[in-house]
Every structure is written in structure tokens, then in C-alpha cells.
Design an enzyme around this catalytic site. Structure first.
Site, PDB file in Angstrom:
ATOM      1  N   GLU A  27      41.291 -21.250  -2.147  1.00 47.03           N
ATOM      2  CA  GLU A  27      41.797 -21.153  -3.511  1.00 47.03           C
ATOM      3  C   GLU A  27      40.692 -21.562  -4.481  1.00 47.03           C
ATOM      4  OE1 GLU A  27      44.668 -23.959  -5.095  1.00 47.03           O
ATOM      5  OE2 GLU A  27      45.631 -22.402  -6.309  1.00 47.03           O
ATOM      6  N   ASP A  45      54.265 -24.308  -4.548  1.00 46.61           N
ATOM      7  CA  ASP A  45      53.219 -25.337  -4.601  1.00 46.61           C
ATOM      8  C   ASP A  45      53.735 -26.616  -5.290  1.00 46.61           C
ATOM      9  OD1 ASP A  45      50.749 -26.271  -3.901  1.00 46.61           O
ATOM     10  OD2 ASP A  45      49.588 -25.076  -5.320  1.00 46.61           O
ATOM     11  N   ASP A  46      53.672 -26.662  -6.616  1.00 48.48           N
ATOM     12  CA  ASP A  46      54.094 -27.845  -7.377  1.00 48.48           C
ATOM     13  C   ASP A  46      54.901 -27.438  -8.605  1.00 48.48           C
ATOM     14  OD1 ASP A  46      52.594 -30.040  -5.946  1.00 48.48           O
ATOM     15  OD2 ASP A  46      50.888 -28.804  -6.552  1.00 48.48           O
ATOM     16  N   HIS A  71      55.344 -23.556   1.241  1.00 47.29           N
ATOM     17  CA  HIS A  71      54.296 -24.298   0.515  1.00 47.29           C
ATOM     18  C   HIS A  71      54.876 -25.031  -0.691  1.00 47.29           C
ATOM     19  CE1 HIS A  71      49.818 -24.829  -0.007  1.00 47.29           C
ATOM     20  NE2 HIS A  71      50.319 -25.420  -1.079  1.00 47.29           N
TER      21      HIS A  71
HETATM   22 ZN   LIG Z   1      49.276 -26.858  -2.236  1.00 44.97          ZN
END
Ligand SMILES: [Zn+2]
Length: 341
Positions: free
Chosen positions: A201, A279-280, A14
Site C-alpha cells: 500500500e 480497514d479503519d 480487514h
Molecule cells: Zn490495515
């Protein structure tokens, strides 16, 4: 005493494209082109975010768009992928599935097909330079029209078996109607792509159920809020659906107040497959190995539990059998070695 987590072999399932950029690269590219960055991406980095309301998500998305705007040349794209690969290798990454929405870059890079070709070539180049195998997940955007998603699913299907392994659905879960993306996911499913929508989420169990029933998700981006519905939790465990859990993202976006509240122990106790992801990193300030480290610290996980998390990341991946077998063997070797720190 325990074993170093940067040496624990793992798969990264991810990671978003722009969000994978190094902060130092963002600053350098912005300076090169005279692009003004908001303070949250400069002196106040990493930004304080919360997506508990739509205004918060809008702010997150705006920062993401500003960051994407510094990517202007082919060289920038190649550099981003190479550096993301280098950073994962440092963190013990042995397989990477990077997620990209080509429509967000199409205008600058000659269309979605040309951009996808560029990303795949950048991935091959980065693999050759770092040794890290990289696959691509094409992601549609749920704030856009479902017909756009179908177009991207057809694009992903064209590249199935040629570097693209999955099809996702990203952006604010509170927007769009999950069911309307069913046709796009059917196209991806026929092409034997992994189906990996974000769900569970920002929205609770209802959207997880929608992703399973209507999109036939193989994995869920996040999915952590499945713990709010015991029956659904059992269902996800029984189905073997992998949840791509991104702890620092959950806390940064205000889904949980702190890392100890990320319900990883409940997921593990229920027998759910979990693959930790960053994620980021560009917006949340922490990369792959940090997700393991923060969960170790927050929940007092043993090295055996951390090794099992790494195994689940591998099992949930689309890595070829030979790659999986090697990583799983190396995880056993990691755990068999004496603790060194
Ligand atoms: Zn994401």
C-alpha cells in the site's frame, strides 16, 4: 436497477480493532473520562489524512493512539466488539476477522494474554448477541522490535484453534525490515495460522515480494500496488493470494487520488482474488458495504461482479466449511433475486 449491497452476504477480512469503533462511541467514552480529542476526531471528522510522507503517517498514527486511549474498561472492549459486529451485520457481513495488536492494550488490561482472553470473550459474546461469527487475527507492529513480533506470534499460536485464526504485521510499511519478521511468521506458520501481513500500500511491489518470499503470506493487507509489476501481478493471481483491498483507506491515505484510481478492475482482470475491507472506519468514515458501493460507483461494476467479490471474500477467509457453504449459497440467492433499487 440493481440489488442492495447491504443485503449481499460477505466476509470482512480487514478491520482493525480500535479503528472499528463507532465515532459516536469514541465521543461518548472521551466525554465520560474527560479525554480531550483533537478537532480531526470531533468537528472535523472524518479527518483529512495523507500518509504520502512519514509526517502524514505519524498524524494518522497519533489519531489512532488518541482513539485507543478512550478504551479504559472491560466494558469498553466488549462494547466496541459488539458494535462492530452489529455494524457488519447491518452491512451484510456474515463472517468477521478482526485484527488486533494486544501489545498496544497490554498496559491497561493486565498484559497481552489477559487482553487477548478479553477480546476473545468479547467476540464470543458479540457472536451470541448478533449471530455474526467472529475470529481474531493477532497483528505485530513493524515499527517495533522483531522480538516483540515473535512474542506475539507465540501468543497467537497458543490461541490457534481457539478463536485466533491468523497472524498479521501492521503499521508503516516504510519502517522496519520485512525479512526480520520471518522468524515470527515461521512460528505462526507452524501453528497453521493464516499469514496476513500488510504490504503493497505505502510501498510498492518490492514489499509485496518480500511478504510472499520471506513471510509466506497467504493474504496481503492491501497489496493493491501489485499492479505496478505485471510479472508479480501474474504470480499473485496464479498463487491465489487474496488481497484485502480497502478502497476508502487507500484514498484517505493518499495512495490514490480518488476512488476511480483504485486499480480494482486491473486486479480483477488479472484474476487476482480480492476481498474488500474497511480497514479503519473510525478514521476513514466508511464501513463494509460502502466499500462495495464506492467500487460499484467508481468502476461501474455489475451485480455479478459484486457477487464474485463477495464470494472471493468468503474463499479467502478462515470461516469453517459449513459457514462458507451457507454464505456462498446466500450470495447466489442474492444474485438470483430481481434488482430492487
Ligand atoms: Zn490495515
Amino acid at each position: 436497477m440493481h440489488r442492495p449491497l447491504t443485503e449481499l452476504p460477505k466476509a470482512h477480512l480487514h478491520l482493525h480493532f480500535t479503528g472499528a469503533m463507532r465515532h459516536s462511541t469514541l465521543l461518548e467514552l472521551a466525554a465520560r473520562d474527560g479525554i480531550h480529542l483533537p478537532e480531526a476526531l470531533v468537528s472535523a471528522w472524518p479527518p483529512k489524512l495523507t500518509a504520502a510522507d512519514e509526517k502524514g503517517w505519524f498524524r494518522f498514527q497519533r489519531l489512532y493512539d488518541v482513539a485507543r486511549s478512550v478504551l479504559r474498561t472491560e466494558g469498553d472492549i466488549r462494547r466496541l466488539v459488539r458494535e462492530a459486529a452489529e455494524d457488519d451485520v447491518i452491512d451484510g457481513g456474515r463472517w468477521l476477522e478482526i485484527q488486533v495488536g494486544p501489545d498496544g492494550y497490554a498496559a491497561r488490561f493486565g498484559g497481552i494474554t489477559a487482553f487477548t482472553d478479553l477480546v476473545l470473550d468479547a467476540a464470543r459474546e458479540a457472536t451470541a448477541n448478533t449471530g455474526l461469527p467472529i475470529a481474531v487475527v493477532i497483528a505485530a507492529n513493524r515499527t517495533r522490535h522483531p522480538l516483540d513480533a515473535r512474542m506475539l506470534a507465540r501468543l497467537a499460536a497458543q490461541y490457534a484453534g481457539r478463536g485466533v485464526v491468523g497472524f498479521g504485521l501492521s503499521n508503516d510499511e516504510r519502517r522496519g525490515v520485512t525479512e526480520e519478521f520471518g522468524p515470527a511468521f515461521r512460528i505462526a506458520r507452524r501453528a497453521d495460522l493464516l499469514l496476513v501481513p500488510h504490504g503493497g500500500e505505502l510501498v510498492g511491489p518490492a514489499n509485496i515480494e518480500a511478504c510472499l518470499d520471506l513471510l509466506h503470506a497467504d493474504r496481503l493487507g492491501h497489496g493493491v500496488r501489485v499492479v505496478e509489476d505485471p510479472a508479480l501481478l501474474d504470480r499473485v493471481a496464479a498463487a491465489g493470494t487474496t488481497l484485502e483491498v480497502c478502497p476508502t483507506s487507500n484514498v484517505a491515505l493518499g495512495v490514490y487520488s480518488d476512488l476511480t484510481s483504485v486499480p480494482l478492475p486491473q486486479l480483477l482482470a488479472a484474476g487476482v482474488n480480492v476481498a474488500l475491507g474497511a480497514d479503519d472506519p473510525l478514521l476513514f468514515g466508511s464501513r463494509l458495504a460502502s466499500q462495495y458501493a464506492t467500487m460499484r460507483a467508481a468502476h461501474d461494476l455489475s451485480d455479478a461482479q459484486l457477487a464474485e467479490l463477495a464470494r472471493m471474500s468468503v474463499r479467502g477467509s478462515r470461516a469453517p466449511e459449513s459457514v462458507r457453504a451457507q454464505i456462498l449459497t446466500d450470495i447466489d440467492t442474492w444474485l438470483a433475486a430481481p434488482p430492487s433499487e
